[in-house]
Design a protein around this motif. Structure first.
Motif, PDB file in Angstrom:
ATOM      1  N   VAL A  46      -9.663  -1.470   0.832  1.00  0.00           N
ATOM      2  CA  VAL A  46      -8.998  -0.729   1.901  1.00  0.00           C
ATOM      3  C   VAL A  46      -8.466   0.586   1.333  1.00  0.00           C
ATOM      4  O   VAL A  46      -7.873   0.606   0.256  1.00  0.00           O
ATOM      5  CB  VAL A  46      -7.834  -1.557   2.504  1.00  0.00           C
ATOM      6  N   VAL A  47      -8.671   1.661   2.098  1.00  0.00           N
ATOM      7  CA  VAL A  47      -8.103   2.961   1.763  1.00  0.00           C
ATOM      8  C   VAL A  47      -7.073   3.299   2.842  1.00  0.00           C
ATOM      9  O   VAL A  47      -7.340   3.161   4.035  1.00  0.00           O
ATOM     10  CB  VAL A  47      -9.182   4.066   1.686  1.00  0.00           C
ATOM     11  N   VAL A  48      -5.896   3.726   2.398  1.00  0.00           N
ATOM     12  CA  VAL A  48      -4.792   4.062   3.287  1.00  0.00           C
ATOM     13  C   VAL A  48      -4.570   5.575   3.237  1.00  0.00           C
ATOM     14  O   VAL A  48      -4.545   6.159   2.150  1.00  0.00           O
ATOM     15  CB  VAL A  48      -3.497   3.329   2.853  1.00  0.00           C
ATOM     16  N   PHE A  49      -4.417   6.184   4.410  1.00  0.00           N
ATOM     17  CA  PHE A  49      -4.171   7.624   4.522  1.00  0.00           C
ATOM     18  C   PHE A  49      -2.862   7.880   5.252  1.00  0.00           C
ATOM     19  O   PHE A  49      -2.501   7.149   6.171  1.00  0.00           O
ATOM     20  CB  PHE A  49      -5.277   8.312   5.340  1.00  0.00           C
ATOM     21  N   GLU A  50      -2.202   8.966   4.844  1.00  0.00           N
ATOM     22  CA  GLU A  50      -0.985   9.396   5.519  1.00  0.00           C
ATOM     23  C   GLU A  50      -0.793  10.884   5.250  1.00  0.00           C
ATOM     24  O   GLU A  50      -1.180  11.381   4.193  1.00  0.00           O
ATOM     25  CB  GLU A  50       0.215   8.607   4.987  1.00  0.00           C
ATOM     26  N   LEU A  51      -0.198  11.577   6.198  1.00  0.00           N
ATOM     27  CA  LEU A  51       0.104  12.991   5.997  1.00  0.00           C
ATOM     28  C   LEU A  51       1.268  13.145   5.034  1.00  0.00           C
ATOM     29  O   LEU A  51       2.249  12.412   5.114  1.00  0.00           O
ATOM     30  CB  LEU A  51       0.494  13.657   7.322  1.00  0.00           C
ATOM     31  N   SER A  52       1.160  14.090   4.134  1.00  0.00           N
ATOM     32  CA  SER A  52       2.293  14.472   3.293  1.00  0.00           C
ATOM     33  C   SER A  52       3.123  15.479   4.063  1.00  0.00           C
ATOM     34  O   SER A  52       2.659  16.065   5.040  1.00  0.00           O
ATOM     35  CB  SER A  52       1.810  15.080   1.979  1.00  0.00           C
ATOM     36  N   GLN A  53       4.338  15.702   3.596  1.00  0.00           N
ATOM     37  CA  GLN A  53       5.248  16.582   4.320  1.00  0.00           C
ATOM     38  C   GLN A  53       5.818  17.658   3.401  1.00  0.00           C
ATOM     39  O   GLN A  53       6.994  17.640   3.055  1.00  0.00           O
ATOM     40  CB  GLN A  53       6.365  15.750   4.928  1.00  0.00           C
ATOM     41  N   PRO A  54       4.989  18.609   2.998  1.00  0.00           N
ATOM     42  CA  PRO A  54       5.485  19.641   2.089  1.00  0.00           C
ATOM     43  C   PRO A  54       6.404  20.632   2.786  1.00  0.00           C
ATOM     44  O   PRO A  54       6.382  20.789   3.999  1.00  0.00           O
ATOM     45  CB  PRO A  54       4.203  20.328   1.634  1.00  0.00           C
ATOM     46  N   LEU A  55       7.208  21.281   1.990  1.00  0.00           N
ATOM     47  CA  LEU A  55       8.036  22.400   2.431  1.00  0.00           C
ATOM     48  C   LEU A  55       9.011  22.049   3.547  1.00  0.00           C
ATOM     49  O   LEU A  55       9.349  22.889   4.385  1.00  0.00           O
ATOM     50  CB  LEU A  55       7.147  23.577   2.873  1.00  0.00           C
ATOM     51  N   ASN A 101       8.936  11.986  10.255  1.00  0.00           N
ATOM     52  CA  ASN A 101       8.537  10.586  10.081  1.00  0.00           C
ATOM     53  C   ASN A 101       8.412   9.850  11.406  1.00  0.00           C
ATOM     54  O   ASN A 101       7.672   8.875  11.506  1.00  0.00           O
ATOM     55  CB  ASN A 101       9.504   9.851   9.154  1.00  0.00           C
ATOM     56  N   ALA A 102       9.095  10.316  12.422  1.00  0.00           N
ATOM     57  CA  ALA A 102       9.031   9.682  13.739  1.00  0.00           C
ATOM     58  C   ALA A 102       7.659   9.840  14.394  1.00  0.00           C
ATOM     59  O   ALA A 102       7.319   9.075  15.299  1.00  0.00           O
ATOM     60  CB  ALA A 102      10.106  10.257  14.654  1.00  0.00           C
ATOM     61  N   ILE A 103       6.876  10.811  13.934  1.00  0.00           N
ATOM     62  CA  ILE A 103       5.561  11.036  14.553  1.00  0.00           C
ATOM     63  C   ILE A 103       4.388  10.775  13.607  1.00  0.00           C
ATOM     64  O   ILE A 103       3.235  10.807  14.022  1.00  0.00           O
ATOM     65  CB  ILE A 103       5.457  12.458  15.144  1.00  0.00           C
ATOM     66  N   ILE A 104       4.660  10.512  12.336  1.00  0.00           N
ATOM     67  CA  ILE A 104       3.584  10.286  11.355  1.00  0.00           C
ATOM     68  C   ILE A 104       2.959   8.917  11.576  1.00  0.00           C
ATOM     69  O   ILE A 104       3.648   7.910  11.734  1.00  0.00           O
ATOM     70  CB  ILE A 104       4.123  10.392   9.906  1.00  0.00           C
ATOM     71  N   LYS A 105       1.631   8.874  11.535  1.00  0.00           N
ATOM     72  CA  LYS A 105       0.895   7.626  11.720  1.00  0.00           C
ATOM     73  C   LYS A 105       0.064   7.350  10.462  1.00  0.00           C
ATOM     74  O   LYS A 105      -0.780   8.161  10.082  1.00  0.00           O
ATOM     75  CB  LYS A 105      -0.007   7.736  12.945  1.00  0.00           C
ATOM     76  N   GLN A 106       0.311   6.231   9.823  1.00  0.00           N
ATOM     77  CA  GLN A 106      -0.499   5.807   8.683  1.00  0.00           C
ATOM     78  C   GLN A 106      -1.770   5.159   9.231  1.00  0.00           C
ATOM     79  O   GLN A 106      -1.728   4.440  10.226  1.00  0.00           O
ATOM     80  CB  GLN A 106       0.289   4.791   7.847  1.00  0.00           C
ATOM     81  N   ARG A 107      -2.888   5.413   8.554  1.00  0.00           N
ATOM     82  CA  ARG A 107      -4.158   4.810   8.986  1.00  0.00           C
ATOM     83  C   ARG A 107      -4.803   4.100   7.809  1.00  0.00           C
ATOM     84  O   ARG A 107      -4.801   4.604   6.684  1.00  0.00           O
ATOM     85  CB  ARG A 107      -5.090   5.885   9.538  1.00  0.00           C
ATOM     86  N   LYS A 108      -5.370   2.916   8.093  1.00  0.00           N
ATOM     87  CA  LYS A 108      -6.035   2.104   7.073  1.00  0.00           C
ATOM     88  C   LYS A 108      -7.493   1.906   7.456  1.00  0.00           C
ATOM     89  O   LYS A 108      -7.813   1.692   8.620  1.00  0.00           O
ATOM     90  CB  LYS A 108      -5.362   0.737   6.949  1.00  0.00           C
ATOM     91  N   PHE A 109      -8.341   1.957   6.418  1.00  0.00           N
ATOM     92  CA  PHE A 109      -9.776   1.810   6.618  1.00  0.00           C
ATOM     93  C   PHE A 109     -10.312   0.751   5.655  1.00  0.00           C
ATOM     94  O   PHE A 109     -10.077   0.841   4.451  1.00  0.00           O
ATOM     95  CB  PHE A 109     -10.484   3.146   6.381  1.00  0.00           C
ATOM     96  N   LYS A 110     -11.045  -0.232   6.193  1.00  0.00           N
ATOM     97  CA  LYS A 110     -11.576  -1.328   5.381  1.00  0.00           C
ATOM     98  C   LYS A 110     -13.081  -1.141   5.178  1.00  0.00           C
ATOM     99  O   LYS A 110     -13.809  -0.843   6.119  1.00  0.00           O
ATOM    100  CB  LYS A 110     -11.288  -2.665   6.056  1.00  0.00           C
ATOM    101  N   TRP A 111     -13.519  -1.344   3.957  1.00  0.00           N
ATOM    102  CA  TRP A 111     -14.928  -1.242   3.578  1.00  0.00           C
ATOM    103  C   TRP A 111     -15.669  -2.479   4.090  1.00  0.00           C
ATOM    104  O   TRP A 111     -15.233  -3.614   3.859  1.00  0.00           O
ATOM    105  CB  TRP A 111     -15.041  -1.142   2.064  1.00  0.00           C
ATOM    106  N   ASN A 112     -16.804  -2.271   4.776  1.00  0.00           N
ATOM    107  CA  ASN A 112     -17.577  -3.403   5.300  1.00  0.00           C
ATOM    108  C   ASN A 112     -18.896  -3.618   4.554  1.00  0.00           C
ATOM    109  O   ASN A 112     -19.739  -4.396   4.992  1.00  0.00           O
ATOM    110  CB  ASN A 112     -17.834  -3.238   6.803  1.00  0.00           C
ATOM    111  N   GLY A 113     -19.070  -2.932   3.449  1.00  0.00           N
ATOM    112  CA  GLY A 113     -20.306  -3.056   2.677  1.00  0.00           C
ATOM    113  C   GLY A 113     -21.224  -1.856   2.841  1.00  0.00           C
ATOM    114  O   GLY A 113     -22.149  -1.661   2.056  1.00  0.00           O
ATOM    115  N   ILE A 157     -14.273   1.058   8.170  1.00  0.00           N
ATOM    116  CA  ILE A 157     -13.918   0.858   9.570  1.00  0.00           C
ATOM    117  C   ILE A 157     -12.398   0.812   9.650  1.00  0.00           C
ATOM    118  O   ILE A 157     -11.754   0.118   8.842  1.00  0.00           O
ATOM    119  CB  ILE A 157     -14.496  -0.471  10.116  1.00  0.00           C
ATOM    120  N   GLU A 158     -11.816   1.529  10.612  1.00  0.00           N
ATOM    121  CA  GLU A 158     -10.366   1.522  10.744  1.00  0.00           C
ATOM    122  C   GLU A 158      -9.881   0.119  11.096  1.00  0.00           C
ATOM    123  O   GLU A 158     -10.458  -0.562  11.932  1.00  0.00           O
ATOM    124  CB  GLU A 158      -9.897   2.532  11.790  1.00  0.00           C
ATOM    125  N   CYS A 159      -8.812  -0.286  10.415  1.00  0.00           N
ATOM    126  CA  CYS A 159      -8.260  -1.622  10.679  1.00  0.00           C
ATOM    127  C   CYS A 159      -6.802  -1.532  11.075  1.00  0.00           C
ATOM    128  O   CYS A 159      -6.193  -0.510  11.014  1.00  0.00           O
ATOM    129  CB  CYS A 159      -8.404  -2.528   9.470  1.00  0.00           C
TER     130      CYS A 159
END
Length: 171
Positions: free
Chosen positions: A134-143, A153-165, A169-171
């Motif tokens: 699984v790879v997890v993505f999130e926006l950083s918050q510079p400056l 942080n109230a609007i940031i959405k973390q997204r996870k993606f699972k490898w299917n071979g 695919i987003e999970c």
């Protein structure tokens, strides 16, 4: 190789690098490695199984002061592979803002748009999990100030993606 051998022997797996710092293997399994290259950069390598072989996913993360990652793929002979394998690897700032944020029901559209304008530059931080494909993505918050980060942080959405071979695919 020496660092991996040291890690296997339960000795601190570190080495002086060419930038006069120390690189350390933090985690090493049969299909995953996490190396702190120096105080501002980390590299993760994950072997992802395919039907007949495997793909190597490499994530390099730089922190100065916020995290930004670069994701690359290689074949078993370490030749670079093209494509994102379903991951959101784009330089389109507007698209990334839409994909990695959401407007809570309690927030006005105007406030949401105001917060979106504070996300500049757009930087993605990613991490591959050691015990899952699984790879997890999130926006950083510079400056941003501490207070602004709390608001964002109230609007940031973390997204996870699972490898299917074959792809992620987003999970």
């Amino acid at each position: 190789m020496e660092m991996a051998d040291l890690y296997q022997m339960k000795v601190k797996a570190e080495s002086k690098n060419l930038l006069e710092g120390t690189s350390v293997i933090d985690t090493l399994t049969s299909d995953y490695m996490r190396v702190s290259l120096n105080s501002n950069s980390v590299m993760q390598i994950k072997q992802l199984p395919t039907e007949s072989s495997f793909v190597i996913c490499v994530i390099k993360t730089f922190v100065a002061p916020e995290a930004e990652s670069e994701v690359s793929f290689f074949n078993p002979e370490w030749k670079p592979l093209k494509g994102s394998y379903g991951l959101p690897l784009s330089d389109d700032a507007d698209m990334l803002k839409k994909e990695f944020t959401f407007r809570p029901d309690t927030m006005t559209p105007e406030r949401y748009d105001e917060l979106l304008t504070q996300l500049d530059p757009i930087m993605l931080h990613s991490e591959v999990l050691a015990n899952e494909n699984v790879v997890v993505f999130e926006l950083s918050q510079p400056l941003l100030s501490k207070e602004d980060k709390v608001n964002i942080n109230a609007i940031i959405k973390q997204r996870k993606f699972k490898w299917n071979g074959q792809t992620f695919i987003e999970c």
